[in-house]
Scaffold this active site. Structure first.
Site, short mmCIF file in Angstrom:
data_model
loop_
_atom_site.label_atom_id
_atom_site.label_comp_id
_atom_site.label_asym_id
_atom_site.label_seq_id
_atom_site.Cartn_x
_atom_site.Cartn_y
_atom_site.Cartn_z
N CYS A 25 0.84 -1.20 0.00
CA CYS A 25 0.00 0.00 0.00
C CYS A 25 0.88 1.25 0.00
O CYS A 25 2.11 1.16 0.03
CB CYS A 25 -0.93 0.01 1.21
SG CYS A 25 -0.06 0.16 2.79
N CYS A 28 3.37 1.53 2.78
CA CYS A 28 4.63 0.79 2.57
C CYS A 28 5.61 1.61 1.75
O CYS A 28 6.79 1.72 2.09
CB CYS A 28 4.34 -0.54 1.86
SG CYS A 28 3.29 -1.68 2.77
N ASP A 438 10.80 26.88 -33.80
CA ASP A 438 11.92 27.22 -34.67
C ASP A 438 11.48 26.91 -36.10
O ASP A 438 10.65 26.02 -36.31
CB ASP A 438 13.14 26.38 -34.28
CG ASP A 438 14.24 26.47 -35.31
OD1 ASP A 438 14.69 27.59 -35.60
OD2 ASP A 438 14.63 25.41 -35.85
N ASP A 638 15.16 21.96 -32.90
CA ASP A 638 15.97 20.77 -33.19
C ASP A 638 17.46 21.03 -33.24
O ASP A 638 18.25 20.09 -33.28
CB ASP A 638 15.54 20.16 -34.53
CG ASP A 638 15.99 21.01 -35.72
OD1 ASP A 638 15.99 22.25 -35.60
OD2 ASP A 638 16.35 20.42 -36.76
N ASP A 642 19.03 26.07 -30.67
CA ASP A 642 17.73 26.11 -30.00
C ASP A 642 17.81 25.72 -28.53
O ASP A 642 16.85 25.93 -27.79
CB ASP A 642 16.74 25.16 -30.70
CG ASP A 642 16.45 25.58 -32.14
OD1 ASP A 642 16.39 26.79 -32.38
OD2 ASP A 642 16.30 24.69 -32.99
#
Length: 746
Positions: A25, A28, A438, A638, A642
């Site tokens: 649970c 625990c 971009d 990418d 950037d």
């Protein structure tokens, strides 16, 4: 020495992963987490109940064995997950343990139900249909005892360990509740006159144990389904590979034994054992499990390939470039695991609640017993109501609510080519109000194409393209590649041989064709050679206004024509912007290109706001300005330039086909260069966050309703046990609904 310390710190920063067995649970998980954090040298620790994993960040001074020992003292079993071990071996071992535990839970539940069902018949059938034997106290005790003390022994063991550690858990509540019901039944049986058959509660004790065991079995099965996506990724890499030796022979060896530089043979239908580069052959590769791309991708000599990709056809010889944890597959798995190990801010509230939940329930049970005894004087009824309260107050649903939804959501996202780094990124993605893109390589294809041709009187396009291709025949410049592609597309392959081919730096190219001088290049080159460009100037201005780059072609001092180049948008770019608009999300384009080029692309895609001629180091400043205007800003890019902007945004989204710097700065990585995945990432984030909130609402509501009902005597222990099991199963089933998510067209 400093280098060694830096390496140790880097290793520590990567953290240690443990598989934790025995948790039942949220209490625990909280207890294990607290114990790990209390160890000297531990910087942070996070325990995931759904995956039964623990992530521990240390300063490098504490051995893993000490951490495992701290967990063992609590009564749980901790196994260090070795990142250097083959992923498939570790996954297979975990899967084997999970199946073994599920099998044990299954047959324990079946036996418990077999013993319990006869005890429930008097509650389910008319009394005239019930055999007299079932009303005998000794027979009821004989059926209930194996359920209570044999099949239910796990609750006593786990509950005792919790008490010994100075805490409580679900097992303690079940053990106390069922023991009270069983003990009350024994007392009533003993105290009753010989000719009186008292109402006993053996069926209640047995039913609670049986229903909880059934719930644990169903929960284990559901948990297995929450990690299916990650298990599928782990199993992509084959266990063995065909190693090509220098003499041309091949041997089979374990994929884990491959080294960079090895050459492996991959036949049709086989998966790649590691990342590499094709040095012989061509084939279609199925990368759907890695990138979400449903169609096979054509790969030829020189192409990069990733471990786990399946060779659909053909024969490939691949030179290995990355193995083990350095492969793309391993990085994907790591990112998914990191995301699943995280905790939502609301989960921290759940952790605080679970820390005091069991003690509070025990206190509530004592108060319930005392009030019923003092007000009504009915000790039997007081015990039954206290038992119902103990049984229904299970914190499992609270502990499973967030991690279950998070594991399914991030797994489904990975299946569709979307990697979510952590829970903060998931939460932010669902709140995005503006996306900054971009331009080059993100919204556009990242390489120029020949878009248009114009010729002077007396010239034709075929000749113009043939001459330009001949001049660019040996060029590696992007414009040269674009010219040759355009010529090949028109079937122009018989390029004339040129003499005295020269590169004129910054201006263009020149060459001799049958003693006629050809020039290809800028307007400046034409002007330097006294070539009149007036015939095509109007066309040139139009194309320049649209953002096109121009190349002029002349022969022996006479202008032949004009070539216009542009970087066209990606096929799905306009759809990506439209999908964001449909969700009420604005789009902005940031570009270092000219205003003409940027505005041209923006018009084609339907983007209203454009920032052009931005220096790379200023992109982050523009992102900061957008954030100041309000809302949650995402940046999609990418390239290396950037990375600062990705880091400056509320959430960075990197195109996975881009650079490592961009991916490293992003909270979300798109494994395909498809900008339409941005809307998909936002959708799955919103669905996952909604699933977390629904789960928590159900878990809290269940306890808020169930506890008062039990305290006021309106809930029988049998139904309390069934409801407790149902709560955890309901939370898991709701989380599993996320597996049905798929990208929408609109």
């Amino acid at each position: 020495m400093a280098q060694v310390q830096a390496q140790a710190q880097a290793q520590a920063a990567s953290g240690l992963d443990f598989a934790i067995e025995g948790m039942t649970c949220a209490g625990c998980a909280r207890r294990v987490e607290t114990a790990l954090r209390s160890q000297p040298g531990v910087l942070d620790a996070s325990v995931n109940l759904a995956s039964e994993n623990a992530r521990v960040i240390t300063d490098g001074s504490l051995p893993a064995a000490a951490l495992a020992e701290a967990v063992e003292k609590l009564g749980y079993h901790a196994t260090l997950r070795d990142p250097a071990a083959p992923d498939t071996a570790a996954a297979d071992a975990r899967e084997a343990r999970r199946k073994a535990n599920a099998f044990r839970d299954g047959w324990h539940a079946a036996l418990a139900l077999a013993f319990t069902l006869p005890l429930l018949l008097p509650m389910l059938l008319p009394q005239q249909w019930v055999p007299h034997l079932l009303h005998e106290a000794w027979f009821q005790a004989m059926l209930a005892a194996p359920v209570q003390f044999w099949l239910g022994a796990r609750f006593y063991v786990a509950g005792f360990k919790a008490v010994r550690a100075g805490a409580g858990n679900m097992d303690l509540l079940v053990a106390l509740g069922t023991s009270s019901a069983f003990g009350l039944s024994l007392w009533l049986w003993y105290a009753a006159p010989e000719d009186v058959m008292p109402h006993l509660y053996f069926e209640g004790a047995a039913a609670v144990v049986a229903f909880v065991l059934l719930g644990k079995w169903l929960e284990a099965r559901a948990k297995g389904r929450t990690v299916e996506a990650l298990q599928a990724l782990l199993k992509l890499k084959p266990a063995h590979a065909r190693l090509l030796q220098r003499d041309g022979t091949q041997i089979m060896l374990a994929s884990a034994a491959l080294k960079p530089g090895d050459h492996v043979l991959v036949l049709a239908g086989e998966a790649l054992p590691a990342d590499g580069r094709i040095i012989d052959g061509q084939a279609s590769l199925d990368e759907s499990m890695l990138t979400g791309e449903s169609l096979p991708v054509e790969k030829t000599i020189g192409a990069r390939v990733a471990a786990g990709s399946i060779n659909s056809d053909g024969r490939l010889v691949v030179e290995i470039t990355a193995v083990g944890q350095e492969t793309m597959l391993a990085r994907i798995v790591r990112l998914v695991e990191d995301a699943q190990a995280g905790k939502a801010p609301i989960q921290r509230l759940v952790d605080r609640v679970s820390a005091i939940f069991v003690p509070a329930v025990l206190l509530a049970a004592v108060v319930t017993f005392a009030l019923w005894t003092s007000l009504g004087g009915d000790v039997e009824r007081a015990i039954v109501n206290a038992v119902a309260l103990l049984v229904i107050a299970c914190p499992c649903a609270l502990g499973l609510a967030t991690p279950a939804a998070l594991m399914v959501g991030t797994g489904v996202a990975a299946k569709h080519g979307i990697l979510i780094r952590d829970i903060e990124a998931l939460e932010r993605a669902g709140q995005i109000t503006l996306v900054a893109f971009d331009k080059t390589g993100t919204l556009t294809q990242g390489k120029p194409k020949l878009m248009a041709l114009a010729t002077t009187q007396g010239s034709d396009e075929a000749a113009l393209l043939r001459y330009a291709a001949a001049l660019q025949s040996a060029s590696t410049h992007p414009l040269g590649l674009a010219v040759r592609e355009a010529a090949a597309a028109r079937g122009i392959t018989d390029n004339p041989a040129l003499r005295d081919l020269r590169v004129l730096a910054g201006r263009g190219l020149s060459g001799l064709l049958m003693n006629r001088k050809l020039l290809l290049g800028s307007r400046r080159l034409m002007q330097e050679n006294g070539i009149d460009t007036a015939a095509l100037e109007a066309r040139a201005k139009d194309w320049e206004a649209q953002g096109c780059g121009l190349s002029w072609l002349a022969e022996d001092g006479r202008l032949l024509g004009l070539l216009a180049f542009a970087d066209p948008p990606k096929p799905n770019a306009a759809r990506a912007i439209a999908r964001l608009k449909a969700r009420g999300i604005a789009s902005v384009m940031l570009s270092g290109d000219s205003h003409g080029a940027a505005q041209s692309v923006a018009r084609q895609l339907g983007i209203d706001q454009v920032e052009a001629e931005i220096l790379p180091e200023h992109k982050a400043q523009h992102i900061a300005a957008l954030k100041r205007s309000g809302g949650i800003v995402a940046m999609v890019g990418d390239g290396i330039n950037d990375a600062p902007a990705l880091a400056a945004a509320d959430i960075g989204i990197a195109i996975g086909t881009g650079t490592d710097a961009a991916i490293g700065a992003a909270g979300i990585t798109l494994l395909r260069g498809d900008p339409a995945l941005v809307a998909d990432a936002i959708d799955i984030a919103r669905h996952t966050e909604a699933g977390i909130k629904q789960n928590l609402a159900w878990a809290f509501a269940y306890n808020l309703i169930g506890l008062p009902l039990a305290a006021f005597g309106l809930l029988d222990p049998v139904f309390a046990g069934a409801a407790m099991a149902l709560s955890s199963i309901s939370v898991l089933l709701n989380a599993l609904r996320l597996k049905l998510w798929h990208p929408k067209e609109g």
